[in-house]
Design a protein around this motif. Structure first.
Motif, PDB file in Angstrom:
ATOM      1  N   ALA A  94     -12.210  39.767  25.111  1.00 14.18           N
ATOM      2  CA  ALA A  94     -13.117  40.757  25.696  1.00 14.18           C
ATOM      3  C   ALA A  94     -14.568  40.327  25.578  1.00 14.18           C
ATOM      4  CB  ALA A  94     -12.904  42.112  25.024  1.00 14.18           C
ATOM      5  N   GLY A  95     -14.916  39.752  24.427  1.00 16.85           N
ATOM      6  CA  GLY A  95     -16.302  39.346  24.239  1.00 16.85           C
ATOM      7  C   GLY A  95     -16.529  38.768  22.861  1.00 16.85           C
ATOM      8  N   CYS A  96     -17.750  38.310  22.640  1.00 24.57           N
ATOM      9  CA  CYS A  96     -18.141  37.748  21.351  1.00 24.57           C
ATOM     10  C   CYS A  96     -19.574  38.178  21.056  1.00 24.57           C
ATOM     11  CB  CYS A  96     -18.036  36.221  21.378  1.00 24.57           C
ATOM     12  SG  CYS A  96     -18.653  35.422  19.881  1.00 24.57           S
ATOM     13  N   PHE A  97     -19.793  38.650  19.843  1.00 23.69           N
ATOM     14  CA  PHE A  97     -21.120  39.068  19.397  1.00 23.69           C
ATOM     15  C   PHE A  97     -21.453  38.271  18.147  1.00 23.69           C
ATOM     16  CE2 PHE A  97     -24.168  41.828  17.193  1.00 23.69           C
ATOM     17  CZ  PHE A  97     -25.035  42.143  18.226  1.00 23.69           C
ATOM     18  N   ALA A  98     -22.330  37.279  18.274  1.00 23.82           N
ATOM     19  CA  ALA A  98     -22.659  36.378  17.175  1.00 23.82           C
ATOM     20  C   ALA A  98     -23.973  36.775  16.528  1.00 23.82           C
ATOM     21  CB  ALA A  98     -22.724  34.943  17.673  1.00 23.82           C
ATOM     22  N   ILE A  99     -23.972  36.832  15.202  1.00 26.65           N
ATOM     23  CA  ILE A  99     -25.124  37.286  14.435  1.00 26.65           C
ATOM     24  C   ILE A  99     -25.743  36.100  13.694  1.00 26.65           C
ATOM     25  CG2 ILE A  99     -25.885  38.861  12.615  1.00 26.65           C
ATOM     26  CD1 ILE A  99     -23.206  40.445  13.219  1.00 26.65           C
ATOM     27  N   ALA A 100     -27.053  35.895  13.871  1.00 29.42           N
ATOM     28  CA  ALA A 100     -27.784  34.837  13.153  1.00 29.42           C
ATOM     29  C   ALA A 100     -27.082  33.495  13.276  1.00 29.42           C
ATOM     30  CB  ALA A 100     -27.949  35.225  11.684  1.00 29.42           C
ATOM     31  N   SER A 101     -26.863  33.034  14.499  1.00 28.92           N
ATOM     32  CA  SER A 101     -26.079  31.823  14.717  1.00 28.92           C
ATOM     33  C   SER A 101     -26.803  30.851  15.641  1.00 28.92           C
ATOM     34  CB  SER A 101     -24.714  32.182  15.304  1.00 28.92           C
ATOM     35  OG  SER A 101     -24.875  32.724  16.605  1.00 28.92           O
ATOM     36  N   THR A 102     -26.134  29.742  15.935  1.00 30.12           N
ATOM     37  CA  THR A 102     -26.648  28.756  16.871  1.00 30.12           C
ATOM     38  C   THR A 102     -25.482  28.120  17.607  1.00 30.12           C
ATOM     39  OG1 THR A 102     -28.156  26.873  17.106  1.00 30.12           O
ATOM     40  CG2 THR A 102     -26.624  26.797  15.254  1.00 30.12           C
ATOM     41  N   ALA A 103     -25.760  27.141  18.447  1.00 22.71           N
ATOM     42  CA  ALA A 103     -24.719  26.461  19.217  1.00 22.71           C
ATOM     43  C   ALA A 103     -24.265  25.209  18.475  1.00 22.71           C
ATOM     44  CB  ALA A 103     -25.240  26.087  20.604  1.00 22.71           C
ATOM     45  N   LEU A 104     -22.998  25.162  18.110  1.00 21.91           N
ATOM     46  CA  LEU A 104     -22.436  23.976  17.488  1.00 21.91           C
ATOM     47  C   LEU A 104     -22.383  22.832  18.502  1.00 21.91           C
ATOM     48  CD1 LEU A 104     -19.524  25.590  15.450  1.00 21.91           C
ATOM     49  CD2 LEU A 104     -21.451  24.334  14.491  1.00 21.91           C
ATOM     50  N   PRO A 105     -22.313  21.573  18.035  1.00 20.99           N
ATOM     51  CA  PRO A 105     -22.283  20.434  18.967  1.00 20.99           C
ATOM     52  C   PRO A 105     -21.186  20.527  20.015  1.00 20.99           C
ATOM     53  CG  PRO A 105     -22.641  19.667  16.726  1.00 20.99           C
ATOM     54  CD  PRO A 105     -22.370  21.133  16.628  1.00 20.99           C
ATOM     55  N   GLU A 106     -19.995  21.018  19.616  1.00 16.98           N
ATOM     56  CA  GLU A 106     -18.882  21.114  20.574  1.00 16.98           C
ATOM     57  C   GLU A 106     -19.120  22.174  21.636  1.00 16.98           C
ATOM     58  OE1 GLU A 106     -16.823  19.650  16.770  1.00 16.98           O
ATOM     59  OE2 GLU A 106     -18.574  20.840  17.348  1.00 16.98           O
ATOM     60  N   LEU A 107     -19.988  23.131  21.366  1.00 17.37           N
ATOM     61  CA  LEU A 107     -20.337  24.114  22.387  1.00 17.37           C
ATOM     62  C   LEU A 107     -21.342  23.529  23.370  1.00 17.37           C
ATOM     63  CD1 LEU A 107     -19.978  27.080  23.317  1.00 17.37           C
ATOM     64  CD2 LEU A 107     -22.008  27.633  21.969  1.00 17.37           C
ATOM     65  N   GLN A 108     -22.264  22.730  22.859  1.00 13.42           N
ATOM     66  CA  GLN A 108     -23.269  22.111  23.723  1.00 13.42           C
ATOM     67  C   GLN A 108     -22.654  21.064  24.647  1.00 13.42           C
ATOM     68  OE1 GLN A 108     -26.955  20.986  21.531  1.00 13.42           O
ATOM     69  NE2 GLN A 108     -26.042  22.041  19.786  1.00 13.42           N
TER      70      GLN A 108
END
Length: 203
Positions: A94-108
């Protein structure tokens, strides 16, 4: 806080402890070591995603399908939850709500030709909701505040996800640092924003 009905939240949290003493094999090494040990971070994230995909498969069955499953997490857990939702789990949650995070290398740069990850489908691009919440003074991952135009986590996440075809949302808690954003028993602002966002309200 009123908990909305009709969905299940899976809150991802990496194993915590005193790194190097009680916690000799963490899920992900501390972020201050990421740049020097990029291959280690990537290998750990790959293992984490493989394990968490099995957990989410069971949770999806209990929730009534992946479409009723929401992912969330804080700090490293937020990084992993976003990676899971976008590229780790092939079905659309349904969705994702990320708190105080960043983009990991595999996401980039989503790896192709491997079993762990897959590029998001058209269905996922249309239906997966992505939200991010951070403190305006959170310098944890880059040494700069989240909205910094060059080094901030928000511009990095936005560019990464928009380039893939998503439309993420971003919210800031003014004056909060990495440890002061919650969610905790005393500070439920992160969950308040998440619940409002899930129900289609403007946080």
């Amino acid at each position: 806080i009123d908990l909305p009905s009709g969905f299940t939240i899976a809150f991802v949290q990496s194993a915590r402890g005193n790194f190097g003493r009680r916690l000799k094999t963490p899920w992900t090494i501390p972020s201050k070591k990421w740049r020097m040990h990029l291959k280690t971070v990537e290998a750990q994230a790959d293992d984490d995603v493989d394990i968490l995909k099995l957990v989410l498969k069971q949770l999806a069955q209990e929730a009534g399908g992946y479409s009723k499953l929401w992912l969330s997490g804080r700090s490293q857990g937020g990084c992993l939850s976003t990676l899971l939702a976008v590229a780790g789990v092939a079905p659309t949650v349904a969705g994702c709500f990320a708190i105080a995070s960043t983009a990991l290398p595999e996401l980039q740069h989503i790896p192709v030709g491997v079993d762990t990850y897959s590029l998001p489908s058209e269905k996922k691009l249309e239906n997966l909701r992505l939200g991010f919440f951070s403190g305006s003074k959170d310098h944890q991952f880059t040494g700069h505040h989240p909205q910094n135009r060059i080094h901030g986590t928000f511009p990095l996440l936005k560019k990464t996800l928009v380039d893939l075809g998503f439309r993420p949302g971003f919210w800031l808690k003014e004056g909060a640092g990495h440890s002061g954003i919650g969610p905790t028993a005393r500070n439920g602002d992160a969950f308040k924003v998440m619940f409002a966002w899930i129900q289609g309200q403007d946080p």
